[in-house]
Design an enzyme around this catalytic site. Structure first.
Site, PDB file in Angstrom:
ATOM      1  N   GLU A   1       0.825  -1.223   0.000  1.00 18.50           N
ATOM      2  CA  GLU A   1       0.000   0.000   0.000  1.00 18.50           C
ATOM      3  C   GLU A   1       0.853   1.265   0.000  1.00 18.50           C
ATOM      4  OE1 GLU A   1      -2.864  -0.503   3.204  1.00 18.50           O
ATOM      5  OE2 GLU A   1      -4.097  -1.748   1.929  1.00 18.50           O
TER       6      GLU A   1
ATOM      7  N   GLU B   1      -5.809  -8.579  -0.486  1.00 17.19           N
ATOM      8  CA  GLU B   1      -6.426  -8.349   0.835  1.00 17.19           C
ATOM      9  C   GLU B   1      -7.895  -8.033   0.627  1.00 17.19           C
ATOM     10  OE1 GLU B   1      -4.700  -5.495   3.525  1.00 17.19           O
ATOM     11  OE2 GLU B   1      -2.665  -6.098   2.962  1.00 17.19           O
TER      12      GLU B   1
HETATM   13  P1  P53 Z   1      -7.007  -2.880   9.707  1.00 16.41           P
HETATM   14  C1  P53 Z   1      -6.776   1.366   5.824  1.00 16.41           C
HETATM   15  C2  P53 Z   1      -7.623   1.223   4.736  1.00 16.41           C
HETATM   16  C3  P53 Z   1      -7.477   0.136   3.882  1.00 16.41           C
HETATM   17  C4  P53 Z   1      -6.447  -0.771   4.094  1.00 16.41           C
HETATM   18  O1  P53 Z   1      -6.767  -2.919   8.133  1.00 16.41           O
HETATM   19  C5  P53 Z   1      -5.586  -0.610   5.160  1.00 16.41           C
HETATM   20  C6  P53 Z   1      -5.742   0.452   6.038  1.00 16.41           C
HETATM   21  C7  P53 Z   1      -4.841   0.619   7.222  1.00 16.41           C
HETATM   22  O2  P53 Z   1      -5.567   0.519   8.391  1.00 16.41           O
HETATM   23  O3  P53 Z   1      -4.524  -1.421   5.391  1.00 16.41           O
HETATM   24  C8  P53 Z   1      -4.486  -2.776   4.995  1.00 16.41           C
HETATM   25  O4  P53 Z   1      -6.021  -3.815  10.303  1.00 16.41           O
HETATM   26  C9  P53 Z   1      -3.106  -3.269   5.379  1.00 16.41           C
HETATM   27  C10 P53 Z   1      -3.106  -4.316   6.457  1.00 16.41           C
HETATM   28  C11 P53 Z   1      -4.253  -4.073   7.404  1.00 16.41           C
HETATM   29  C12 P53 Z   1      -5.530  -4.279   6.624  1.00 16.41           C
HETATM   30  O5  P53 Z   1      -5.604  -3.383   5.536  1.00 16.41           O
HETATM   31  O6  P53 Z   1      -6.805  -1.475  10.083  1.00 16.41           O
HETATM   32  O7  P53 Z   1      -2.355  -3.697   4.276  1.00 16.41           O
HETATM   33  O8  P53 Z   1      -1.855  -4.299   7.096  1.00 16.41           O
HETATM   34  O9  P53 Z   1      -4.229  -4.869   8.541  1.00 16.41           O
HETATM   35  C13 P53 Z   1      -6.791  -4.133   7.456  1.00 16.41           C
HETATM   36  O10 P53 Z   1      -8.408  -3.384   9.907  1.00 16.41           O
END
Ligand code: P53
Length: 478
Positions: A175, A377
């Site tokens: 990201e 993801e």
């Molecule tokens: P968490 C924000 C928006 C979209 C993706 O996020 C994001 C984030 C950061 O918070 O990050 C990705 O754990 C990232 C992972 C992260 C996952 O989304 O805040 O690549 O490391 O854990 C989910 O719910």
């Protein structure tokens, strides 16, 4: 159902949210080790040194470090054929600027990679997932210093050479487009908040230096794509973009234009550089006007051109609405700043659930780049309940994933070249946004609380067998 034979099905993790063992095996501190816990209303803090009474979630994380054999067996039981993980840079180069890697760190990943392969999974490795060695933050202010490019390249060369016959899929930075926002300068780019040269007189943001640092990281990424292809021409190396899909809130043309600019500047810019090998004019003009366009060294344009990626990979969780109307409703706790969509529901953390948006996004990206893609993801963060009989009935997660898998299927039916799907956090892990444990994504429940207490025992949720059946039927049996 349209998924091709050999479609990659699995899960995705990041070292700092998952591994723990932060001071074991000669590992140095990474920037993630200085981030405190938080919650949906309390932002995580970065402390320049470790405070004695403070809890830092990455130190133990879910202790994969001491559970890897049995955790990987569980992923194997679900028939995963791919597993996305990141290597912790400071496990390999503890300070970041050493010339010789830490052999104990490499041996840890030797074991992990061999166990994955033994359990039927091909590894998909992110070289930098929201972390950089603290040594590089303190001594160089991370990528704001051009010399850090060479340190990243040395690290990549070390692991790509070591695993050249075992790992085919690589992502350079997770990201990386967060670097276009003032939230990305520490975790991704390593800019030291204590650096007076960057932040004089209590200033907390420096856009010009941030875009210079992002430029250095883009050059580093391109160098590593080229290097990877020299190490093994079969490597498939991707960008990884936080794809915040956005819609205009209203058909008012000024909202349409505002949304377009958000989409280009935040969501598309970094991927455009990594796919096309040059800065797009919309960004060059925008940054020059603000006097934030980075200095290019003579060789940079050629480096960017020579290091374009083989595949476009991205995260997709939600969509947001964009409008100039400042009074429009926001979604609760959503860090992305978009407005609420009256047609969508949100998770407890304010992330708007939008499976149709995934079909839309895949079609948009196919049309823009024509590259093979992977959704690396996707998932639903939820405060699951462990019942006294040891079960977790997560039908809401099954629903979320079923709808998103159907959405991918529809996109593939419409001609999208999709290589695989690694849902986020197949085993519960630390939230990146809030540092909580409570925001769980997994098929496997980990008995651990927000403050790190708990038995760390693993339990299969209801979704465990469901995902296994999805994989076994190659996405037919949903
Ligand atoms: P968490 C924000 C928006 C979209 C993706 O996020 C994001 C984030 C950061 O918070 O990050 C990705 O754990 C990232 C992972 C992260 C996952 O989304 O805040 O690549 O490391 O854990 C989910 O719910």
């Amino acid at each position: 159902m349209a998924f091709k034979t050999g479609f990659l099905w699995g899960g995705a993790t990041a070292a700092n949210q998952f591994e723990g063992g932060y001071s074991e095996g000669g590992r140095g501190l990474s920037v993630a080790d200085l981030k405190t816990g938080g919650d949906v209303n309390t932002p995580r803090r970065f402390t320049s040194t470790i405070e004695k009474e403070t809890y830092y979630p990455s130190h133990q994380a879910i202790d994969f470090y001491h559970h890897h054999k049995t955790d990987i067996e569980l992923f194997g039981q679900m028939n995963f054929n791919v597993f996305r993980m990141s290597i912790s840079w400071s496990r390999i180069f503890p300070q970041g600027d050493e010339l010789v890697p830490n052999e104990a760190g490499l041996q840890f990943y030797d074991a992990i990679i061999d166990e994955l392969i033994e359990n039927g999974m091909t590894p998909l490795i992110t070289l930098s997932h929201f972390e950089i060695p603290m040594g590089l933050v303190e001594k160089y202010s991370g990528f704001s210093d051009r010399r850090v490019i060479d340190m990243y390249v040395r690290y990549a060369q070390t692991v790509m050479t070591r695993y050249k016959d075992k790992v085919t899929y690589w992502l350079t930075f997770n990201e990386m487009n967060f670097g276009t926002m003032d939230r990305g300068e520490l975790t991704t780019l390593g800019m030291n908040p204590k650096d007076e040269a960057i932040y004089p007189n209590g200033q907390t943001e420096n856009e010009k230096v941030r875009f210079q640092a992002l430029h250095h990281a883009l050059v580093a990424s391109a160098k590593v794509v080229k290097l990877g292809h020299d190490i093994n021409p079969d490597f498939k190396i991707g960008c990884m973009i936080c794809h915040i899909t956005s819609y205009p809130l209203t058909p008012n043309p000024v909202d349409i234009l505002e949304q377009k600019e958000f989409d280009l500047r935040f969501t598309k810019f970094v991927g455009d550089v990594q796919v096309r090998g040059e800065y797009p004019s919309y960004m060059t003009v925008y940054l020059k006007k603000k006097d934030s366009f980075p200095v290019f060294e003579a060789e940079d344009a050629a480096i960017l051109k020579a290091g374009t990626v083989d595949m476009y990979t991205f995260s997709y969780y939600m969509s947001v609405c964009i409008t100039l109307d400042e009074t429009a409703a926001e979604t609760n706790g959503n860090l992305m700043g978009g407005k609420a969509n009256p047609y969508l529901e949100s998770s407890e953390w304010g992330w708007q659930i939008d499976p149709t948006g995934l079909t839309y996004t895949l079609l948009d990206l196919q049309d823009r780049y024509g590259l093979p893609m992977m959704v690396v993801e996707n998932g639903l963060g939820f405060a699951d309940e462990l019942r006294t009989d040891g079960t977790i009935i997560d039908d809401y997660r099954i629903d979320y994933m079923r709808q998103h898998i159907c959405a991918m299927d529809e996109a593939v039916e419409k001609g999208v070249d999709l290589l695989g799907y690694t849902m986020w956090g197949p085993i519960d892990l630390i939230s990146a946004g809030t540092g909580e444990m409570k925001k769980r994504y997994g098929f496997i429940y980990v008995d651990m609380n927000n403050d790190g207490t708990g038995s760390l025992k693993r339990y299969k949720k209801k979704s465990f067998d469901w995902y296994k059946q999805v994989i076994t039927s190659n996405g037919r049996d949903l």
